[in-house]
Design an enzyme around this catalytic site. Structure first.
Site, PDB file in Angstrom:
ATOM      1  N   GLU A 143       4.119  -1.095  -1.413  1.00  0.00           N
ATOM      2  CA  GLU A 143       4.079  -2.476  -0.941  1.00  0.00           C
ATOM      3  C   GLU A 143       5.369  -3.213  -1.285  1.00  0.00           C
ATOM      4  O   GLU A 143       5.356  -4.354  -1.777  1.00  0.00           O
ATOM      5  CB  GLU A 143       2.842  -3.202  -1.500  1.00  0.00           C
ATOM      6  CG  GLU A 143       1.532  -2.554  -1.077  1.00  0.00           C
ATOM      7  CD  GLU A 143       0.301  -3.355  -1.476  1.00  0.00           C
ATOM      8  OE1 GLU A 143       0.439  -4.310  -2.279  1.00  0.00           O
ATOM      9  OE2 GLU A 143      -0.798  -3.043  -0.976  1.00  0.00           O
ATOM     10  N   GLU A 290      -4.666   3.266   0.799  1.00  0.00           N
ATOM     11  CA  GLU A 290      -5.584   2.653  -0.165  1.00  0.00           C
ATOM     12  C   GLU A 290      -6.668   1.891   0.590  1.00  0.00           C
ATOM     13  O   GLU A 290      -6.367   1.132   1.519  1.00  0.00           O
ATOM     14  CB  GLU A 290      -4.864   1.670  -1.099  1.00  0.00           C
ATOM     15  CG  GLU A 290      -3.859   2.282  -2.046  1.00  0.00           C
ATOM     16  CD  GLU A 290      -3.160   1.245  -2.922  1.00  0.00           C
ATOM     17  OE1 GLU A 290      -3.705   0.119  -3.052  1.00  0.00           O
ATOM     18  OE2 GLU A 290      -2.087   1.546  -3.458  1.00  0.00           O
TER      19      GLU A 290
END
Length: 536
Positions: A143, A290
């Protein structure tokens, strides 16, 4: 109109989709659409898989050997590590488990600025371990655009340097290189057809997507319907976030495409696909790196519960392995890594951050997933906490017929059910059939189809032995131990008879297990066996 056209390359998909709208005959279009998608997405038109993330923020982290033992016991063959820990990679060697390793964010700047640093990283963390350890992907950072924006300018360089090192070692076809993104980089995510990536990141996203396209890699995306639900101010229904069935009038419909969305997960994935197509990238598949749901939260997170976590992850697993894809790309694999294997007690607040795991550090499941298919990921109950019990409201005559079969051809030792024996009480067909059903289920290794008995049995995570002991407390009973109860394993038999046969003539009335008048019901029971033959 002639709908039969020749596909010369993956970029023709846009033209074909345009043509599809004009076609009067849907069948040729469907045929073409299948082959165009297969051409565009290559191996991702294969079966999707479920993997798991392995975090290490635990005060009592299991050893790598213990971690691998749990993975194998639970049929987990895809894992993602947040680093490239040497001990973990050595423990994973020669297991066949496919491993995604990671370049931690703190190492990203150095690798993104130096080809040599990247090559050394690959030599130390990849070349030293393959082929014994089945490394299949490298996640460069995590991220980065939202968590470490100052490193964004070197992100694509880092991917390219890592990939170049793999090419030099002839490992580029085996190991893909990508970087996980938060779904928050997608703006206006509903309707999905109007979604687009945050334009401020175009200088990174455009070359990144072109790199993924040119190397045959995939977009890594973190998808958390839990947070979308929490932040929606009750606009998103809980059932929609949890994959629970919705009536047609409650499904979300994209007015531009008329595609129906029954869950948040699919809508986010398709929003990413539409965002890529907005940048003229139409053939990069998505892997969800995820996704999950917390099992506990503080007072501000009332929907972080064990039941909701179980519901979400169970439905997610079934949704992924059913290979349904998404409304935009049906049948295209959306392989997904569950977040996460262990509860991480060292994570910072809020409380939910400590409770995303499927297991505690000692390997005890936080909950037993609603999965019963043998061989399916996370379906093996290594803690003996699933049981086979008589279904509520089941026909007593069918229960008796199934009980007779289990204690006869099913080769269950039903002697504990005899009068005066530990499991005789309660003296009724429900409790006796529950004992026999569960004994058969345990001795057959809890395999698929061994807890059905023509619809009168069902799988339960509640120990029936505890229920019976509660019922009989104070009555001088409670010494009955059910197979599989209190950590006791049932004995696996080598019997080959898995179901009653229509030729079986030994279906009389075994009075020691029968309830009611034998003369009244014997013919009914025998007739039921002869007509239905197979119970399992």
């Amino acid at each position: 109109m002639n709908c039969n056209i020749l596909v010369n390359g993956v970029n023709d998909i846009i033209n074909i989709l345009t043509l599809l709208i004009s076609c009067q005959d849907g069948r040729p279009f469907i045929f073409l659409g299948y082959h165009v998608l297969k051409l565009a997405y290559g191996s991702f038109y294969a079966e999707a898989f479920i993997g798991v993330n392995i975090g290490t923020d635990l005060s009592d982290m299991p050893s790598p050997t213990q971690v691998v033992a749990l993975l194998k016991a639970q049929n987990v063959w895809h894992v993602r590590l947040y680093d490239a820990d040497r001990a973990m990679l050595l423990a994973l060697a020669n297991t066949g488990i496919q491993v995604t390793i990671s370049v931690p964010n703190e190492q990203l700047l150095g690798i993104g600025q130096s080809n040599t640093t990247a090559a050394n990283w690959v030599a130390r963390n990849v070349i030293a371990h393959v082929p014994a350890t089945n490394i299949t992907a490298i996640a460069v950072g995590s991220e980065v655009l939202t968590a470490l924006p100052n490193a964004a300018p070197v992100l694509v360089s880092a991917l390219k340097f890592i990939h170049s090192a793999l090419v030099a070692s002839n490992l580029d076809s085996q190991i893909k290189v990508s970087t996980p993104h938060s779904s928050s980089i997608i703006l206006d995510s509903f309707p999905p057809s109007q979604a687009f990536f945050n334009r401020s990141w175009d200088p990174v996203m455009v070359p990144l997507l072109k790199f993924l396209q040119s190397t045959g890699s995939y977009l890594m995306l973190n998808v958390y319907p839990y947070y979308d639900y929490m932040q929606s101010n009750n606009v998103i229904p809980l059932d929609y976030a949890l994959f629970r069935p919705l009536p047609p009038n409650k499904e979300a419909v994209d007015a531009n495409t008329l595609l129906h969305y029954t869950n948040v997960f699919d809508a986010i994935v398709d929003a990413a696909y539409f965002s890529m197509s907005y940048l003229n990238i139409t053939n990069v598949p998505i892997v969800v790196t995820e996704s999950g749901w917390p099992s506990k939260g503080d007072s501000s997170e009332p929907d972080a519960t064990v039941d909701n976590a179980n519901t979400y992850n169970s439905n997610l697993i079934k949704h992924v392995i059913n290979n349904t894809g998404t409304p935009k790309h049906p049948g295209i694999a959306v392989s997904t890594y569950i977040y996460e294997l262990y509860n991480e007690d060292l994570r910072p607040s809020p409380l939910s951050e400590n409770n995303w795991g499927l297991f505690d550090a000692n390997g005890t499941p936080v909950y037993i997933l609603h999965l019963t298919a043998a061989g399916t990921v996370f379906a093996n109950d290594t803690t003996n906490q699933t049981f086979c019990v008589a279904k509520d409201g089941a026909d007593p005559k069918m229960l008796q017929a199934a009980l007779d079969w289990a204690c006869g051809p099913g080769k269950v030792d039903c002697s504990p059910l005899l009068q005066g024996q530990p499991c005789y009480e309660p003296d009724n067909v429900v409790s006796h059939s529950t004992y026999a059903f569960n004994a058969y289920f345990q001795q057959m290794g809890k395999s698929t189809g061994t807890c059905d008995f023509k619809g009168v049995a069902t799988i339960s995570t509640t120990d029936p032995n505890i229920d019976l002991r509660t019922l009989l407390i104070g009555a001088g009973h409670g010494s009955c131990i059910f197979p599989g109860s209190f950590g006791k394993n049932g004995t696996i038999t080598n019997g080959t008879s898995l179901a009653p046969s229509s030729n079986d003539t030994s279906l009389g009335c075994p009075t020691q297990y029968f309830y009611g008048s034998c003369s009244f019901t014997t013919s009914v029971i025998i007739g039921a066996f002869l007509m239905t033959a197979v119970f399992l």
